[in-house]
Design an enzyme around this catalytic site. Structure first.
Site, PDB file in Angstrom:
ATOM      1  N   ASP A 204      -1.559   4.596   8.179  1.00  0.00           N
ATOM      2  CA  ASP A 204      -2.372   5.603   7.299  1.00  0.00           C
ATOM      3  C   ASP A 204      -2.797   6.579   7.922  1.00  0.00           C
ATOM      4  O   ASP A 204      -4.210   7.105   7.496  1.00  0.00           O
ATOM      5  CB  ASP A 204      -4.391   4.483   7.728  1.00  0.00           C
ATOM      6  CG  ASP A 204      -4.069   2.642   7.847  1.00  0.00           C
ATOM      7  OD1 ASP A 204      -3.067   2.883   7.057  1.00  0.00           O
ATOM      8  OD2 ASP A 204      -3.762   2.410   8.398  1.00  0.00           O
TER       9      ASP A 204
ATOM     10  N   LYS B 256       1.099   9.805   5.374  1.00  0.00           N
ATOM     11  CA  LYS B 256       2.374   9.702   4.592  1.00  0.00           C
ATOM     12  C   LYS B 256       3.014   9.433   3.489  1.00  0.00           C
ATOM     13  O   LYS B 256       4.018   9.707   2.812  1.00  0.00           O
ATOM     14  CB  LYS B 256       3.355   8.430   6.006  1.00  0.00           C
ATOM     15  CG  LYS B 256       2.941   8.755   6.768  1.00  0.00           C
ATOM     16  CD  LYS B 256       4.119   7.653   7.392  1.00  0.00           C
ATOM     17  CE  LYS B 256       3.577   5.897   7.361  1.00  0.00           C
ATOM     18  NZ  LYS B 256       2.248   5.827   8.180  1.00  0.00           N
TER      19      LYS B 256
ATOM     20  N   GLY C 295       0.376  -0.443   2.942  1.00  0.00           N
ATOM     21  CA  GLY C 295       0.052   0.143   1.877  1.00  0.00           C
ATOM     22  C   GLY C 295      -0.089   1.846   1.685  1.00  0.00           C
ATOM     23  O   GLY C 295      -0.251   3.064   2.870  1.00  0.00           O
ATOM     24  N   HIS C 296       0.518   2.440   1.184  1.00  0.00           N
ATOM     25  CA  HIS C 296       0.851   4.159   0.882  1.00  0.00           C
ATOM     26  C   HIS C 296       0.116   4.233  -0.610  1.00  0.00           C
ATOM     27  O   HIS C 296       1.401   3.977  -1.887  1.00  0.00           O
ATOM     28  CB  HIS C 296       2.508   4.653   0.045  1.00  0.00           C
ATOM     29  CG  HIS C 296       3.013   4.432   1.594  1.00  0.00           C
ATOM     30  ND1 HIS C 296       4.337   5.083   2.274  1.00  0.00           N
ATOM     31  CD2 HIS C 296       3.138   4.434   3.310  1.00  0.00           C
ATOM     32  CE1 HIS C 296       5.211   4.210   3.505  1.00  0.00           C
ATOM     33  NE2 HIS C 296       3.225   4.292   3.498  1.00  0.00           N
TER      34      HIS C 296
ATOM     35  N   GLN D 185       4.163   1.782   8.743  1.00  0.00           N
ATOM     36  CA  GLN D 185       2.933   1.813   9.913  1.00  0.00           C
ATOM     37  C   GLN D 185       3.354   2.850  10.725  1.00  0.00           C
ATOM     38  O   GLN D 185       3.355   3.745  10.068  1.00  0.00           O
ATOM     39  CB  GLN D 185       3.476   0.531  11.331  1.00  0.00           C
ATOM     40  CG  GLN D 185       3.060  -0.761  10.468  1.00  0.00           C
ATOM     41  CD  GLN D 185       3.899  -1.149   9.344  1.00  0.00           C
ATOM     42  OE1 GLN D 185       5.324  -1.367   9.380  1.00  0.00           O
ATOM     43  NE2 GLN D 185       3.417  -1.808   8.566  1.00  0.00           N
TER      44      GLN D 185
END
Length: 440
Positions: free
Chosen positions: A12, A15, A39-40, A227
């Site tokens: 988180d 990225k 999730g991005h 991650q």
């Protein structure tokens, strides 16, 4: 040049923004490990209109026209989640077709029984639960390592798929009956599988050959991880980790390319620290300040909405990430979240059972017992949002950035001062040394 982006904390770190920023300068964007538990978030403003994209499986480069996005063999793919994400992107006006999204035929599938097993296993752990996202990631990787998994390539062979799904579902149902989980409907699973064949098989190919041949033909690769280092199955705070190698080694094995093809590795790291789920977190703030940082930073999971645990910057973790990944540079995110603080603390070491150390212990119990050794710096009490030049930062903010770089052992190629693309300080000279010229 080919560039790998690695998370340098517990995930988180932002990225998605860094990949989105870099994607226009590369031909191919590849996701190389993890599943849709990551999730991005990408925020784009076009002609004054803000669009927010939350991507779980598809690489962040999908929002850029003319780029090829690849889901590599190291990713575990839930067909339902992938199809839903594809439909959402199309609904937001983004092209998603076999011409710009490829899925490795070697990528393992997350099937409904993996999700059921994930829930049942976590429930059986009681107070020792790992804190998974309950999306079947771990059980899918278990099947992969046990050599009984189904792969995306199986969706290109419908004549044999039904038998494979039946065998796998029956085996999973036997285990679910022991764990007290709900059994899988075999007939429905086969019907879904045949539908996935029709919808996904045009995207599925041997991406290992595609990536290697493309790189050797001069096309540039941007490798995107999920991650982060401290969640790596080998190098993280085991057992409170993910089920794949989210450090640099996973970029090679998960994309099927040799280390010699990676020109530069950048670690993404927050100006403070967060983590989601269970596990040790030495600098955690269980107080009103932690709540304030969570609120200011919007620290809620992009995939799950779970509130993230927050804490001070941990330079022990940062140095470890630089070492394990061989980071050439880092990207510092969310500096602006700290704008209103009078004092900012940095963890420079740990005290474990009365002994000081500058190393990350291998054992999660020792990590949980670690007391952070802090140094303090004055806050800058000025707005940094949107600043694009390092010289324009408040002097105390520059001092903080410099100190983080010094303690971590790597320079900052990027300093993010907001959620949007242009709210970023870029070290063009540093990137230029590795052959990357940005005009942003």
């Amino acid at each position: 040049m080919n560039l790998a982006i690695i998370g340098a904390q517990w995930g988180d770190e932002g990225k998605g923004k860094i990949v989105d920023l870099l994607a226009p300068h590369f031909d191919i964007v590849t996701r190389y490990q993890g599943g849709h538990n990551a999730g991005h978030t990408v925020i784009i403003r076009r002609e004054g209109v803000e669009q927010k994209f939350v991507l779980h499986l598809i690489p962040s480069g999908i929002t850029h026209a003319g780029k090829t996005c690849v889901i590599g063999n190291g990713v575990v793919v839930d067909p339902r989640a992938l199809l839903h994400e594809m439909d959402e992107l199309r609904g937001q006006g983004i092209e998603v077709s076999p011409s710009n999204l490829l899925v490795s035929n070697r990528a393992h599938l997350i099937l409904p029984y993996h999700v059921a097993l994930d829930r049942a296993i976590e429930a059986s752990r009681g107070g020792n639960a790992v804190g998974t996202t309950m999306r079947g990631i771990g059980p899918a990787y278990e099947d992969k390592m046990a050599r009984r998994g189904l792969r995306a390539g199986d969706l290109t062979e419908p004549s044999t798929l039904a038998e494979k799904l039946t065998q796998s579902a029956r085996q999973a149902n036997r285990l679910l009956s022991v764990l007290g989980g709900e059994p899988i409907d075999e007939k429905m699973l086969i019907e879904d599988g045949m539908r996935w064949c029709d919808l996904l098989s045009p995207h599925i190919c041997d991406t290992t050959y595609y990536l290697n041949r493309s790189a050797r033909a001069g096309r540039s690769l941007l490798l995107e991880g999920a991650q982060a280092t401290m969640l790596d199955i080998d190098h993280g705070t085991y057992p409170f980790v993910t089920s794949s190698n989210s450090s640099i080694g996973g970029a090679c094995t998960g994309a099927g390319i040799p280390p010699s093809l990676i020109s530069m590795t950048i670690g993404v790291i927050k100006a403070y620290t967060t983590r989601v789920g269970g596990g040790p977190f030495p600098t955690e703030l269980n107080d009103s300040l932690g709540e304030e940082i969570r609120a200011r930073g919007g620290e809620y999971g992009a995939s799950t909405g779970r509130p993230r645990r927050t804490g001070w910057f941990d330079a022990v973790v940062a140095r470890y990430a630089v070492m394990v990944n061989g980071l050439n540079a880092m990207a510092l995110t969310k500096l602006d979240v700290l704008d209103d603080l009078d004092e900012i603390r940095i963890c420079t070491g740990y005290r474990i059972n009365g002994h000081e150390t500058d190393q990350v212990p291998y054992d999660a119990g020792q990590m949980s017992a670690a007391e952070p050794v802090y140094e303090s710096m004055p806050g800058w009490r000025e707005k940094t949002v949107g600043i694009q030049k390092i010289a324009d930062l408040p002097a105390k903010a520059r001092d903080y950035v410099d100190r983080l770089s010094e303690l971590s052992g790597a320079p900052f190629a990027f300093v993010s001062t907001g959620a949007e693309r242009n709210e970023t300080i870029i070290s063009a000279d540093l990137l230029g040394r590795y052959g990357l010229q940005l005009d942003i």
